[in-house]
Design a protein around this motif. Structure first.
Motif, mmCIF file in Angstrom:
data_model
loop_
_atom_site.group_PDB
_atom_site.id
_atom_site.type_symbol
_atom_site.label_atom_id
_atom_site.label_comp_id
_atom_site.label_asym_id
_atom_site.label_seq_id
_atom_site.Cartn_x
_atom_site.Cartn_y
_atom_site.Cartn_z
ATOM 1 N N ILE A 1 5.973 -14.904 -9.104
ATOM 2 C CA ILE A 1 5.172 -14.147 -9.502
ATOM 3 C C ILE A 1 4.301 -14.186 -8.411
ATOM 4 C CG2 ILE A 1 3.720 -13.537 -10.771
ATOM 5 C CD1 ILE A 1 6.248 -12.807 -11.514
ATOM 6 N N ILE A 2 3.512 -13.346 -7.021
ATOM 7 C CA ILE A 2 2.280 -13.409 -7.097
ATOM 8 C C ILE A 2 1.260 -12.389 -7.024
ATOM 9 C CG2 ILE A 2 3.294 -14.945 -4.929
ATOM 10 C CD1 ILE A 2 3.027 -11.514 -3.776
ATOM 11 N N ARG A 3 -0.054 -12.196 -7.065
ATOM 12 C CA ARG A 3 -0.163 -11.103 -7.171
ATOM 13 C C ARG A 3 -0.665 -10.400 -5.428
ATOM 14 N NH1 ARG A 3 -3.629 -9.440 -10.734
ATOM 15 N NH2 ARG A 3 -5.734 -8.315 -10.826
ATOM 16 N N ALA A 4 -1.365 -9.212 -5.454
ATOM 17 C CA ALA A 4 -1.254 -8.619 -3.916
ATOM 18 C C ALA A 4 -2.122 -6.937 -4.905
ATOM 19 C CB ALA A 4 0.316 -8.616 -3.753
ATOM 20 N N ALA A 5 -2.149 -7.527 -2.991
ATOM 21 C CA ALA A 5 -3.039 -5.285 -2.936
ATOM 22 C C ALA A 5 -1.495 -4.337 -3.152
ATOM 23 C CB ALA A 5 -4.098 -5.242 -2.810
ATOM 24 N N VAL B 1 -2.602 -11.881 -2.161
ATOM 25 C CA VAL B 1 -3.758 -12.240 -2.760
ATOM 26 C C VAL B 1 -3.949 -13.538 -2.561
ATOM 27 C CG1 VAL B 1 -5.659 -12.369 -4.679
ATOM 28 C CG2 VAL B 1 -4.714 -10.132 -4.055
ATOM 29 N N THR B 2 -4.666 -13.994 -1.248
ATOM 30 C CA THR B 2 -4.649 -15.725 -0.954
ATOM 31 C C THR B 2 -6.005 -16.026 -1.485
ATOM 32 O OG1 THR B 2 -5.247 -15.123 1.216
ATOM 33 C CG2 THR B 2 -3.515 -15.567 1.004
ATOM 34 N N GLY B 3 -6.641 -15.092 -1.963
ATOM 35 C CA GLY B 3 -8.355 -16.240 -2.350
ATOM 36 C C GLY B 3 -8.696 -15.138 -3.171
ATOM 37 N N VAL B 4 -9.528 -13.730 -2.890
ATOM 38 C CA VAL B 4 -10.188 -13.609 -4.296
ATOM 39 C C VAL B 4 -9.271 -11.872 -3.967
ATOM 40 C CG1 VAL B 4 -12.692 -15.117 -3.840
ATOM 41 C CG2 VAL B 4 -12.716 -12.898 -2.663
ATOM 42 N N PRO B 5 -9.468 -11.767 -4.894
ATOM 43 C CA PRO B 5 -8.814 -10.631 -4.500
ATOM 44 C C PRO B 5 -8.949 -9.390 -4.010
ATOM 45 C CG PRO B 5 -8.463 -10.643 -7.082
ATOM 46 C CD PRO B 5 -9.462 -12.207 -6.271
ATOM 47 N N ALA B 6 -10.584 -9.060 -3.857
ATOM 48 C CA ALA B 6 -11.330 -8.463 -2.972
ATOM 49 C C ALA B 6 -11.132 -8.391 -1.814
ATOM 50 C CB ALA B 6 -12.919 -8.739 -3.171
ATOM 51 N N ALA C 1 -8.215 -9.195 -0.393
ATOM 52 C CA ALA C 1 -6.425 -8.078 -0.671
ATOM 53 C C ALA C 1 -6.758 -6.241 -0.017
ATOM 54 C CB ALA C 1 -6.184 -8.991 -1.214
ATOM 55 N N CYS C 2 -7.547 -6.171 -1.513
ATOM 56 C CA CYS C 2 -8.106 -5.061 -1.874
ATOM 57 C C CYS C 2 -8.375 -4.293 -0.106
ATOM 58 C CB CYS C 2 -9.002 -4.726 -3.026
ATOM 59 S SG CYS C 2 -7.774 -5.602 -4.904
ATOM 60 N N ASP C 3 -9.726 -4.695 0.125
ATOM 61 C CA ASP C 3 -10.868 -4.360 1.180
ATOM 62 C C ASP C 3 -9.635 -4.015 2.325
ATOM 63 O OD1 ASP C 3 -13.199 -4.200 -0.575
ATOM 64 O OD2 ASP C 3 -13.942 -6.252 0.560
ATOM 65 N N ALA C 4 -8.175 -5.204 3.136
ATOM 66 C CA ALA C 4 -7.778 -4.835 4.232
ATOM 67 C C ALA C 4 -6.984 -3.609 3.218
ATOM 68 C CB ALA C 4 -6.870 -6.449 3.661
ATOM 69 N N ALA C 5 -6.789 -3.654 2.337
ATOM 70 C CA ALA C 5 -5.421 -2.370 2.389
ATOM 71 C C ALA C 5 -6.230 -0.512 2.630
ATOM 72 C CB ALA C 5 -5.124 -2.702 0.632
ATOM 73 N N GLU D 1 -12.378 -4.294 -7.580
ATOM 74 C CA GLU D 1 -12.644 -5.398 -6.812
ATOM 75 C C GLU D 1 -13.405 -4.970 -5.476
ATOM 76 O OE1 GLU D 1 -12.130 -8.479 -7.467
ATOM 77 O OE2 GLU D 1 -10.614 -8.573 -9.182
ATOM 78 N N THR D 2 -13.436 -3.730 -4.961
ATOM 79 C CA THR D 2 -14.463 -3.979 -3.940
ATOM 80 C C THR D 2 -15.867 -3.093 -4.149
ATOM 81 O OG1 THR D 2 -13.816 -2.389 -1.783
ATOM 82 C CG2 THR D 2 -13.535 -1.312 -3.806
ATOM 83 N N SER D 3 -16.794 -3.447 -2.815
ATOM 84 C CA SER D 3 -17.756 -2.891 -2.314
ATOM 85 C C SER D 3 -17.696 -1.572 -1.736
ATOM 86 C CB SER D 3 -18.595 -3.183 -2.452
ATOM 87 O OG SER D 3 -18.361 -4.328 -0.453
ATOM 88 N N THR D 4 -16.396 -1.347 -1.430
ATOM 89 C CA THR D 4 -16.767 -0.064 -0.819
ATOM 90 C C THR D 4 -16.600 1.241 -1.508
ATOM 91 O OG1 THR D 4 -14.494 -0.613 0.338
ATOM 92 C CG2 THR D 4 -14.601 1.796 0.036
ATOM 93 N N PRO D 5 -17.777 2.261 -0.958
ATOM 94 C CA PRO D 5 -17.729 3.546 -2.424
ATOM 95 C C PRO D 5 -17.157 4.216 -2.177
ATOM 96 C CG PRO D 5 -19.717 2.974 -0.328
ATOM 97 C CD PRO D 5 -18.585 1.795 0.256
ATOM 98 N N LEU D 6 -16.701 4.450 -3.746
ATOM 99 C CA LEU D 6 -15.623 4.933 -3.964
ATOM 100 C C LEU D 6 -16.073 6.803 -4.913
ATOM 101 C CD1 LEU D 6 -13.201 2.664 -5.024
ATOM 102 C CD2 LEU D 6 -12.982 3.944 -2.803
ATOM 103 N N VAL D 7 -15.273 7.457 -5.347
ATOM 104 C CA VAL D 7 -15.736 8.195 -5.814
ATOM 105 C C VAL D 7 -14.819 8.553 -7.128
ATOM 106 C CG1 VAL D 7 -15.148 11.234 -6.149
ATOM 107 C CG2 VAL D 7 -15.961 10.139 -3.798
#
Length: 349
Positions: free
Chosen positions: A166-170, A227-232, A234-238, A321-327
């Motif tokens: 079981i792993i956590r991933a974006a 996710v190898t550290g904070v989920p943010a 991995a989410c930002d990478a995606a 998890e992300t600071s990217t502006p979203l709508v």
């Protein structure tokens, strides 16, 4: 029979080297210690890979460092080892088996006895190099078909059905629009060319930002960013990967328009959650892939792209998890998913 130390090492231990780079460095160091006047060495191996034809490892005696040069399939062959060694001193080079080349540069010209010793080294290197080349070929093939992380898991022994973790991933799931209609109306070779171009853009973007393509499903792509550290992270990478893929597809569509071809619209979805990553399948035919509710959700979310008129949809879990502006697009029911999903998109989609 007593053998010189470098030859004894080639017979007894060289086949267990961690890789061709370590083999070359270890062999070069032992030849130096045995009195050979080396300045550098090069080892070239053929590789069964879709785009890489040869791997050349280059060793400097002065530092012990090894670097790697790749020769690509279809390119004009360049003898990286020979040309590099020629700039460092007189060269002694020998074919080792059918698909390998081992060469050395000296700090001065090699005398006849030294040339004979290097030829003996090439002969004794044939067996361990065949072992290393077979191992490298297996790695290259597994990475081409499974991806780097999944291939490493399989080589580490994760072979049993049901073996996984079981792993956590974006997760990123993307799918071409109108592919069925295009397949019905277009020659198969043209369809394959279009698919390859699409997969190049999406997979290239995924790999550029540290993700891994798990599966091509028809005209769809499932990729993960573990996710190898904070989920943010991995989410930002995606998010960066999908932005890069959209830019690549815009460029491809411009090229296709210049050729009188239609664009290749696509939809994509991003989610983050836990997945089971491992072997699934029949007793004698396995697939190393990911399953779980997170995989189901991201594929269902992508199915909303067309009804909502958006090319990219992002789950509330990623948005948190992300600071990217979203709508924000509100909450939506997803087929087969119990709870409505908060849905977001990028500003320019």
């Amino acid at each position: 029979m007593d053998l010189p130390p470098p030859l004894a090492w080639l017979v007894d231990d060289a086949g267990t080297s961690a890789g061709p780079d370590r083999f070359l460095a270890e062999l070069g160091g032992r030849l130096l210690a045995d009195g050979l006047p080396l300045s550098a060495g090069a080892l070239t191996l053929a590789v069964p890979h879709p785009i890489i034809a040869r791997r050349t490892f280059l060793w400097r005696a002065e530092t012990g460092a090894v670097i790697e040069a790749l020769g690509f399939a279809g390119a004009v062959p360049i003898e990286a080892g020979s040309s590099w060694l020629a700039g460092l001193g007189p060269v002694q080079e020998q074919a080792v088996g059918a698909d390998s080349m081992l060469g050395w540069a000296g700090i001065r010209p090699f005398d006849s006895a030294e040339t004979h010793r290097l030829r003996q080294v090439a002969r004794f290197a044939a067996a361990p190099l065949a072992t290393l080349a077979a191992r490298a070929a297996l790695t290259a093939l597994l990475e081409a078909y499974l991806g780097r992380r999944s291939a490493a898991r399989v080589q580490a022994g994760a072979l049993g059905r049901g073996a996984g973790e079981i792993i956590r991933a974006a997760l990123l799931y993307a799918d071409l629009r109108g592919f069925t209609a295009m397949s019905e109306a277009t020659e198969p070779a043209v369809v394959i060319t279009a698919l390859d171009a699409w997969f190049d853009r999406i997979a290239g973007a995924v790999h550029a930002f540290g993700g891994e393509v798990l599966k091509f499903v028809g005209d769809g792509v499932l990729a993960i960013f573990p996710v190898t550290g904070v989920p943010a992270a991995a989410c930002d990478a995606a998010l960066r990967a999908i932005t890069a893929a959209r830019a690549g597809m815009a460029h491809l569509d411009a090229e296709r328009a210049a050729q009188g071809l239609p664009p290749l619209p696509f939809g994509a979805a991003l989610h983050v959650g836990e997945i089971l990553w491992g072997n699934i399948g029949a007793a004698d035919r396995l697939d190393f892939t990911a399953i779980g509710s997170a995989v189901n959700l991201v594929s269902r979310l992508e199915g909303l792209c067309r009804p909502l008129g958006r090319s990219v949809l992002i789950s509330g879990a990623v948005a948190a998890e992300t600071s990217t502006p979203l709508v924000p697009l509100g909450k939506h029911a997803l087929r087969g998913i119990a709870a409505p999903c908060a849905v977001f998109t990028l500003k320019d989609t």
